[in-house]
Design an enzyme around this catalytic site. Sequence first.
Site, PDB file in Angstrom:
ATOM      1  N   SER A   8       0.849  -1.186   0.000  1.00 30.54           N
ATOM      2  CA  SER A   8       0.000   0.000   0.000  1.00 30.54           C
ATOM      3  C   SER A   8       0.887   1.239   0.000  1.00 30.54           C
ATOM      4  CB  SER A   8      -0.896   0.010   1.242  1.00 30.54           C
ATOM      5  OG  SER A   8      -0.122   0.369   2.372  1.00 30.54           O
ATOM      6  N   LYS A   9       0.232   2.369  -0.064  1.00 34.86           N
ATOM      7  CA  LYS A   9       0.930   3.666  -0.105  1.00 34.86           C
ATOM      8  C   LYS A   9       1.917   3.830   1.060  1.00 34.86           C
ATOM      9  CE  LYS A   9      -1.033   5.905  -3.574  1.00 34.86           C
ATOM     10  NZ  LYS A   9      -0.160   5.660  -4.712  1.00 34.86           N
ATOM     11  N   ARG A  10       1.605   3.168   2.164  1.00 39.52           N
ATOM     12  CA  ARG A  10       2.504   3.272   3.322  1.00 39.52           C
ATOM     13  C   ARG A  10       3.916   2.805   2.969  1.00 39.52           C
ATOM     14  NH1 ARG A  10       1.895  -0.343   6.949  1.00 39.52           N
ATOM     15  NH2 ARG A  10       0.339  -1.473   5.758  1.00 39.52           N
ATOM     16  N   THR A  18       2.556   2.888  -5.330  1.00 40.71           N
ATOM     17  CA  THR A  18       1.813   1.703  -5.767  1.00 40.71           C
ATOM     18  C   THR A  18       1.313   1.855  -7.201  1.00 40.71           C
ATOM     19  OG1 THR A  18      -0.171   2.659  -4.810  1.00 40.71           O
ATOM     20  CG2 THR A  18       0.991   1.042  -3.465  1.00 40.71           C
ATOM     21  N   GLU A  33       3.713   6.308 -11.215  1.00 38.43           N
ATOM     22  CA  GLU A  33       4.684   6.900 -10.278  1.00 38.43           C
ATOM     23  C   GLU A  33       6.098   6.360 -10.549  1.00 38.43           C
ATOM     24  OE1 GLU A  33       3.041   7.244  -6.033  1.00 38.43           O
ATOM     25  OE2 GLU A  33       1.687   5.821  -7.014  1.00 38.43           O
TER      26      GLU A  33
END
Length: 467
Positions: A242-244, A248, A252
């Site tokens: 995840s973005k954490r 993702t 990007e």
Amino acid sequence: MQGTPVVTRIAPSPTGEMHIGTARTALFNWLYARGRGGTFLLRIEDTDRARSTPEATEAILRGMDWLGLDYDGEAVSQFERADRHAEVAHQLLAKGAAYRCFSTQEEIEAWREAARAEKRSTLFQSPWRDADPATHPDAPSVIRIKAPRDGKTVIADRVQGDVTISNAELDDMVILRSDGTPTYMLAVVVDDHDMGVTHVIRGDDHLNNAARQMLVYEGMGWPLPVYAHIPLIFGPDGKKLSKRHGATGVAEYQVMGYPAAGMRNYLARLGWAHGDDEFFTDAQAMEWFDLDGINRAPARFDFKKLANICGQHIAAADDAALLHELKAYLAAAGEAPLTETQETLLGEAMPLLKDRAKRFPELLEKARFCLVERPVDRDEKAEAQLASVSNGILSELTPRLQTASWTRDALEGEVSALAEAHGMGLGKLAGPLRAALAGRAATPSVFDMMLVLGRDETLARLKDAFP
Ligand code: GLU
């Protein structure tokens, strides 16, 4: 389906950014098909009108394009095939594999409420399942598939092995809504069948769906595809990526300047292995890729390994191809395009720049001397280098370089001679020269830069730095 040509597909739902997991699934399908002379298709699963957006479809097309995952024919829109889905729902009805259900939302809720109270399964069992059509009211209805209520369903999965599901867990899912629109569960099967898909390779979050989707194949008497449900991607801490953990979205990674070949290599290794091979080409991946090599345990995304593999791909890339990709990167990252001069210099310098750059921004940093215009802007370290030798000594270089032949040996000879004349090592002069030519303390070799820049530009930059 043994012996028939392989047809695979990626079937993303256009509901946001293109996830790196989707890219990996696409890659596996692409490798599997391309390695077997098969066909690889793209279907945009835009049946859910509320969540699907044209921007998300664009993001998928761009992501596929960037990653070089070419698909055969045009991308198929699932939504546009709604009539065909409805047609199949009616065929299932006619075959007795499906039935009309007139239960209202309130009735279904009341049924569930009662089931809860009696501690029975709350999977709805419609009273219309075996009703005589002659008794059907003139009211809106959905079409439900008739799922078996006893026994078991076995999904013969090429990654997970035989997965057994008790049929008591399958409800009579709706395949056509009362407004005549198909549900996703129906659409996916009809499309896969019509597109001739032989192998469904997808995330294991769809494993349970497979048991339900098999009911549609069986109802229509269609052959089942080979299923291969691949584990999701986890972050380094073993939790779902995840973005954490970091980026993702495929876009990007493009904007961060990872080369596409490196991405393909790394993503292929994410959950699949061929012995101990870490670095490989597309051709090798196509030759080696097989469903047996897919790991049953989730893979962990390792950003360091990604960078490492990408660095190796940049170093191994063909110079012209790399320049081409670099230009595409600049556009994707919203940077100014290269001028003609910059492009020419970069093209010549490419062999010097490829080593040890893991991403394009690092390569561009090394390429700075090709990109800057006079007067060259210097950072602090470069200024300090320049100040470390007197201008008087440095300017003695100019007449020497004016007449030297412009070869590596001759240039090195001139600078060495000057250093020697002043009792200093060659390294002492290299720092100020780097600063003068590139405005930075860390650059490719001074002589390499001179060769790329040519005599006039080199002398002009030296003159700017120590007049
Ligand atoms: N549209 C589904 C998704 O994006 C994929 C369905 C499939 O591969 O069968 O998760």
